[in-house]
Design an enzyme around this catalytic site. Structure first.
Site, short mmCIF file in Angstrom:
data_model
loop_
_atom_site.label_atom_id
_atom_site.label_comp_id
_atom_site.label_asym_id
_atom_site.label_seq_id
_atom_site.Cartn_x
_atom_site.Cartn_y
_atom_site.Cartn_z
N GLU A 12 -2.56 -3.07 10.08
CA GLU A 12 -1.58 -3.66 9.67
C GLU A 12 -1.72 -4.98 8.84
OE1 GLU A 12 1.87 -2.02 10.13
OE2 GLU A 12 0.35 -0.58 10.62
N THR A 16 0.86 -1.40 0.07
CA THR A 16 -0.04 -0.05 -0.10
C THR A 16 0.76 1.28 0.01
OG1 THR A 16 -1.69 -1.23 1.04
CG2 THR A 16 -1.85 1.09 1.31
N LYS A 43 5.07 3.32 18.16
CA LYS A 43 5.21 4.87 17.67
C LYS A 43 5.51 5.67 19.19
CE LYS A 43 1.86 4.15 14.08
NZ LYS A 43 0.51 3.97 13.84
N VAL A 84 5.82 7.24 12.51
CA VAL A 84 4.74 7.82 13.61
C VAL A 84 3.93 8.79 12.93
CG1 VAL A 84 4.43 8.89 15.71
CG2 VAL A 84 6.65 7.57 15.25
N GLU A 120 10.40 9.69 9.44
CA GLU A 120 9.16 10.66 9.64
C GLU A 120 7.83 9.70 9.55
OE1 GLU A 120 8.92 14.18 10.72
OE2 GLU A 120 7.08 13.22 11.09
N1 HSE Z 1 -1.92 0.29 11.06
C1 HSE Z 1 -1.67 1.70 11.44
C2 HSE Z 1 -2.84 2.48 11.79
C3 HSE Z 1 -1.18 2.41 10.21
O1 HSE Z 1 -4.01 1.86 11.99
O2 HSE Z 1 -2.75 3.57 12.25
C4 HSE Z 1 -0.30 3.43 10.18
O3 HSE Z 1 0.84 3.38 11.06
#
Ligand code: HSE
Length: 320
Positions: A188, A15, A203, A132, A129
């Protein structure tokens, strides 16, 4: 503008990688102007070269080392995710004198010291960058806060859990809401990383590490799964004018920093309460700058590509 193009190679074309490929195809003039020199997306390493993708027709290879060993490529963008094989490939990229841009929060959060040391030894840049809050420039923002004493960091750092919470408010089941988040491309590859809090913990660990100038390991983040949040709790919060959101919190005490991620109640009218999908919110209380807030799209291909390209552009500017 210098005429010699700087080559970029992608590790991964899912993606996020595909969004980077499309951006190179659609807006190369803008990217080149920002970088002050032409940038060229040379190739992408993928697991299955035959799979169809909308990635701007970037050439693909099944061999990641074809990217790492390509002398035309100066910047390697890692968007594979996970630690294996990403960790070895990033170290191999530094060994070959490449700069590295990564969106990989797990890798950066767990291997903070080793990655920074590898970059230092190679005299190359490590930028993350995109790891997060995707398009929200919170890593850059935190780098600019070296002089403050942080007090409390609060974050809505995971779009999937925000989406699930907001859909549960409309009567959807947890599983239905999760399936929708996966279809929207926020979740994810293994969505348990979202709902069990690993993603938010990675994060948060990165943000704390930036503020403290030393590694804060994600194992030090106390995690509570979103699975523990029930429809009754969502309804109960609503009856008090509040909402459940999956919060990441770090409390910077005098002696030790305490960090946690999990479902908590927030005011319905707060930025966190109003977020319904991939919108991330980061709030920092500190002594010199009492209340700072960042907010914006924190998940999704294009938003993550924006942060990656910002890092690539800054490396290219410095390399002129
Ligand atoms: N799986 C993560 C989310 C994607 O839902 O925020 C972005 O890091």
């Amino acid at each position: 503008m210098s005429a010699k193009p700087l080559g970029v190679g992608l590790l991964g074309l899912g993606t996020v990688g595909s969004a980077v490929g499309r951006a190179f195809a659609d807006r190369s003039r803008r990217i080149d102007a920002a970088a002050g020199r032409p940038l060229k997306l040379v190739a992408a390493a993928v697991r299955d070269p035959k799979r169809a993708r909308e990635a701007g027709e970037v050439p693909v290879t099944a061999d990641a080392f074809a990217i790492l060993d390509d002398p035309e490529i100066a910047i390697v963008v890692e968007v594979i995710g996970g630690t294996r094989p990403a960790h070895d490939l990033v170290l191999a990229a530094f060994e070959r004198g490449k700069h590295v841009v990564t969106a990989n929060k797990e890798l950066v959060a767990k291997e903070w010291n080793g990655l920074h040391e590898a970059a230092r030894l190679a005299r190359r840049e490590l930028r993350f960058e995109a790891a997060v809050a995707a398009a929200v420039p919170v890593v850059a923002g935190f780098r600019g806060l070296g002089a403050v004493r942080p007090r409390v960091l609060r974050g809505l750092l995971n779009g999937t859990t925000t989406y699930i919470c907001s859909r549960m408010e409309t009567g959807k089941s947890f599983d239905e809401a999760l399936a929708e988040a996966m279809a929207a491309g926020y979740a994810e590859a293994d969505p348990t990383n979202d709902v069990d809090g690993h993603d938010a913990a990675y994060k948060l660990a990165i943000l704390v590490s930036l503020l403290e100038g030393r590694h804060f390991h994600p194992d030090n983040v106390r995690r509570t799964s979103l699975r523990s949040a029930t429809a009754a709790e969502v309804d109960g919060a609503a009856s008090r004018g509040r909402k459940i959101r999956y919060l990441a919190v770090a409390d910077f005490g005098e002696k030790a920093t305490k960090a946690r991620v999990g479902p908590e109640e927030v005011a319905a009218g707060s930025l966190e309460g109003q977020a319904t999908g991939p919108t991330n919110v980061v709030t920092l209380e500190s002594d010199l700058a009492p209340h700072l807030v960042w907010s914006g799209p924190g998940a999704g291909g294009d938003a993550t590509a924006s942060a990656i390209l910002g890092d690539v552009i800054q490396i290219a500017r410095a390399a002129r």
